[in-house]
Each structure stands twice: as C-alpha cells, then as structure tokens.
Design an enzyme around this catalytic site. Structure first.
Site, PDB file in Angstrom:
ATOM      1  N   THR A 111      -1.799  26.569  10.594  1.00  0.00           N
ATOM      2  CA  THR A 111      -2.182  26.051  11.909  1.00  0.00           C
ATOM      3  C   THR A 111      -2.565  24.584  11.779  1.00  0.00           C
ATOM      4  O   THR A 111      -3.327  24.209  10.898  1.00  0.00           O
ATOM      5  CB  THR A 111      -3.365  26.867  12.474  1.00  0.00           C
ATOM      6  OG1 THR A 111      -2.956  28.227  12.537  1.00  0.00           O
ATOM      7  CG2 THR A 111      -3.762  26.373  13.858  1.00  0.00           C
ATOM      8  N   CYS A 127     -12.703   8.978  -6.569  1.00  0.00           N
ATOM      9  CA  CYS A 127     -12.564  10.315  -7.150  1.00  0.00           C
ATOM     10  C   CYS A 127     -12.968  10.324  -8.614  1.00  0.00           C
ATOM     11  O   CYS A 127     -13.296  11.351  -9.169  1.00  0.00           O
ATOM     12  CB  CYS A 127     -11.127  10.798  -7.034  1.00  0.00           C
ATOM     13  SG  CYS A 127     -10.259  10.066  -5.678  1.00  0.00           S
TER      14      CYS A 127
HETATM   15  N1  PMP Z   1      -3.523   7.751  -3.099  1.00  0.00           N
HETATM   16  C1  PMP Z   1      -4.240   6.634  -3.082  1.00  0.00           C
HETATM   17  C2  PMP Z   1      -3.593   5.354  -3.491  1.00  0.00           C
HETATM   18  C3  PMP Z   1      -5.575   6.658  -2.679  1.00  0.00           C
HETATM   19  O1  PMP Z   1      -6.295   5.530  -2.670  1.00  0.00           O
HETATM   20  C4  PMP Z   1      -6.165   7.893  -2.303  1.00  0.00           C
HETATM   21  C5  PMP Z   1      -7.619   7.979  -1.872  1.00  0.00           C
HETATM   22  N2  PMP Z   1      -8.522   7.427  -2.819  1.00  0.00           N
HETATM   23  C6  PMP Z   1      -5.371   9.044  -2.344  1.00  0.00           C
HETATM   24  C7  PMP Z   1      -4.057   8.937  -2.740  1.00  0.00           C
HETATM   25  C8  PMP Z   1      -5.922  10.389  -1.955  1.00  0.00           C
HETATM   26  O2  PMP Z   1      -6.050  10.455  -0.579  1.00  0.00           O
HETATM   27  P1  PMP Z   1      -6.792  11.655   0.167  1.00  0.00           P
HETATM   28  O3  PMP Z   1      -8.243  11.336   0.062  1.00  0.00           O
HETATM   29  O4  PMP Z   1      -6.324  11.588   1.580  1.00  0.00           O
HETATM   30  O5  PMP Z   1      -6.396  12.916  -0.477  1.00  0.00           O
END
Ligand code: PMP
Length: 389
Positions: free
Chosen positions: A241, A330
């Site tokens: 969804t 991250c």
């Molecule tokens: N690719 C790049 C180049 C990013 O900067 C990020 C976010 N830090 C992501 C992918 C991941 O994106 P999302 O948070 O939407 O999963």
C-alpha cells in the site's frame, strides 16, 4: 535562547511548511487506500498520481518510469538487485569506493554472497572517478558487465561526478548505468531526457520532503525484476500500500524544488557556503578544504582540521548549537575516519579531523555568521587542549 546553526542538510533537511501541511492533510482527510474502488479511495489515488506528475516534472521523465519507494536505500537496493536479477549471465559490477553505504553494502554483498566480480574504479585526490580507467575496465570486461553503479553527487564532499562522460562510455559499450542521485535531486536541475541514466534513485527528505519516501526512475526498456512481491502496486514493480502522506509530501517538495531551481537560490546558497568556507580557512591555520579542486554542489563543504578528531569537533560544536557531521549520518558515531575521504587518498590525520557542513535553501546569513564566529575558536581551543606530541 541559545543561538543555533543547522549545517547538516545532507543528512536530512527541514521539511518545508507546505510539505508539512500536505502530509497532515493526507493523514487527517485523504487517508483512504488509493487502491480502494470507492470515491474516498479514488481521491487518495488522485493525490498520489498528482504527486507522480510533480516528481516527473522535476526530473523530466515519463510517469510510468517512476516507482515510489520508501527512500533512497530501498531504491538503491531495488535498482541493484532488480537489474542484476534480470542479467544473470553478466557477473561484473563496476562501481567506486565513494558510494553511500546503501550502494556500497549491496555491492559488497553481491561479491561475497553471490561471487560477483565487483570492480572499484580509481579516484583522484579530489574525489573524481578516473574516466580512462572506466574505459579500460569496460573494454577488458566487454560482455560481462551487468551494471555501472556510480553516484551523481557525493554526500560527504559534494563532488559532482562527470555523469555525462560516464554515460557516454556506458552507452558505447551497451552497459546499463545506475546512479544514486540522492544528493542531486532537488538541488541541481535534472533533465532525464538528456541525462544518461538507465536508473536513478532519490529521497524526499534530502530536499525538504518527509522521511520514508523516495523514488526510483527506471528508463523505459531497462530490465528490472521486482524485489518486493505482493500487490500489483507501482505497475507490479513494488508491492505494498502506497505511503500516501509521504508520496504527497514528496510531490510538494518536488514542486517547491522545481521553483527554487528556477530562481537564483542556488547561487545565493553557494555564496553563503563560499563565505563560510573562506572565513574558516582564513581563521584556522592548516585547515584544508577536501575536494576543493573538483566541481562541487553549492551547499556542501568538507574541511579537515588535523590533528583533531571529527568527533571532538562535532561534540564541541553541538554544545554550541551547531549541527554538523563527519561522513554519512548512517556511519557517524564510529571512530573510524570516513572511508570516502580515505578512498580519495586524503591523509589519515586530515580525514580523521574532517567535518562536513551542508546548507539548504533555508540556511540564513545569521546561521553562517554564527558558524563563522564559533568554529575557529572551537578548533583553536581543542587544539590547545591536545597533549603535546
Ligand atoms: N544515498 C545517498 C547518497 C545518501 O546521502 C543517502 C542518505 N544519507 C542515502 C542514499 C540513503 O537515503 P535514505 O535515507 O532515503 O534511505
């Protein structure tokens, strides 16, 4: 009240007020399931399809070429897994060590678990890929390359890769070109009728949309095996969804970005970034701008303050109300220097002491003034408190 400066817009950007209103409206009013046949559901469907048009206008593609996803991590996984599954006889992936973990990790997985030959292209000290090496690699592995996966703009340094030249080489060799454009979309113009991507990913929260919504562009004719099986959503390419508040928020963010890109907003933002960067370099001895010699996105600067560690700087700045980052959000919290900077060949003490400052269209001159007044003395104090070597 303590003064603050939010300089971490590459990690995530402040949702636009119009986006917040649109998301709230989808949660409070048009919350029906867009697959429902009743009128209530069909109103939600209309909102989703309007958002699709808004996004397709921003990136200039056909509506059937866009798959809504939960963001760039999912889009990257869908592109890589979906294309490789459709090309089972080709076993080579060409990529770089500068990719975000949402490309790097799937590629490493394909090497480790599925025995793919993953080739990492050499890059310059400024973080640009070596086009000659790409040409040679494509020649050498002719017929076996399933995919070239190279991002458009780097999240840590803002370096803009020569995607047109990469695309030319891929086209000449009949190879698919997937690009993670998460840091590009909404910040630079994107015309997919001109750009050479077979597939391209992006995420709403990087350009003032909500988190958990994004997209994958798949050029007509690009083979892609769906990876999330379920309902027939998104033309049978991604079951589930639809995240209607997220999608509608993404649509509004796209429309606002489209308007912003037609103004002198990016050059005003670039002037702010340049002012910040120049003031820091002037005030802090031995500070270096990473990737200064490469074309860079207007909103990003990455500065090394050896021999400090980025963690120490970020903590001190955080106490003073300045939000900045080292590497990708991250992976922050880790004590390792950024693998992206190391892959560029930047010396370890510089990489270890590098921080990223990233602006957005909401960044104010007052925030820049505050950062200029705060960062150099913070660095000086930290350096002074280091034990003498
Ligand atoms: N690719 C790049 C180049 C990013 O900067 C990020 C976010 N830090 C992501 C992918 C991941 O994106 P999302 O948070 O939407 O999963």
């Amino acid at each position: 009240m303590q003064q603050t400066a939010y300089l971490d817009s590459n990690a995530t950007s402040r949702p636009a007020p119009e986006v917040v209103d649109a998301v709230a409206q989808m949660l409070t009013e048009d919350w029906a399931n867009p697959s429902s046949v009743h009128r209530f559901g069909q109103r939600a469907r209309q909102r989703v399809e309007l958002a699709r048009e808004q996004v397709c206008k921003l990136i200039n593609c056909r509506t059937r070429e866009l798959i809504f996803t939960s963001g760039a991590t999912e889009s990257n996984n869908l592109a890589l897994r979906g294309i490789l599954a459709a090309r089972p006889n080709q076993r080579t992936i060409i990529t770089t060590r500068l990719e975000h973990s949402a490309v790097r990790e799937p590629c490493a997985h394909f090497a480790e678990v599925h025995d793919y030959n993953v080739i990492y292209l050499p890059v310059s000290l400024d973080g640009l890929i070596d086009l000659d090496a790409l040409a040679e690699t494509l020649d050498k592995h002719e017929g076996d390359v399933a995919l070239v996966a190279i991002h458009w703009i780097n999240n840590e340094t803002g370096v803009i890769q020569p995607v047109d030249a990469i695309g030319d080489l891929c086209r000449r060799h009949g190879v698919l070109f997937f690009s993670d454009a998460t840091q590009a979309i909404g910040k630079v113009p994107c015309d997919l009728s001109e750009l050479p991507f077979s597939a391209m990913s992006f995420s709403a929260h990087k350009f003032h949309g909500p988190k958990g919504a994004g997209g994958l562009y798949v050029r007509r004719g690009t083979p892609l095996i769906p990876q999330t099986l379920g309902g027939p959503h998104e033309r049978e390419r991604r079951g589930g969804t639809e995240n209607t508040p997220g999608i509608v928020g993404l649509g509004f963010a796209a429309e606002l970005a489209d308007r912003f890109l037609q103004t002198d907003g990016p050059s005003i933002g670039a002037a702010r970034r340049d002012r910040l960067e120049a003031a820091i370099i002037e005030a802090v001895p031995d500070a270096v701008v990473n990737s200064a010699g490469a074309p860079r996105l207007w909103n990003t600067t990455n500065i090394g303050f050896a021999p400090l560690t980025s963690e120490a700087i970020l903590l001190m700045l955080s106490e003073k109300g300045i939000s900045a980052a080292a590497g990708a959000a991250c992976s922050s919290g880790s004590l390792e220097p950024s693998p992206v900077l190391l892959a560029q060949g930047i010396a370890e003490p510089v990489a270890h002491g590098s921080i990223r400052l990233s602006l957005s269209r909401y960044t104010t001159d007052e925030e820049i003034d505050y950062a200029i007044a705060t960062i150099p003395p913070a660095v000086a104090r930290l350096r002074a408190s280091m034990p003498a070597v």
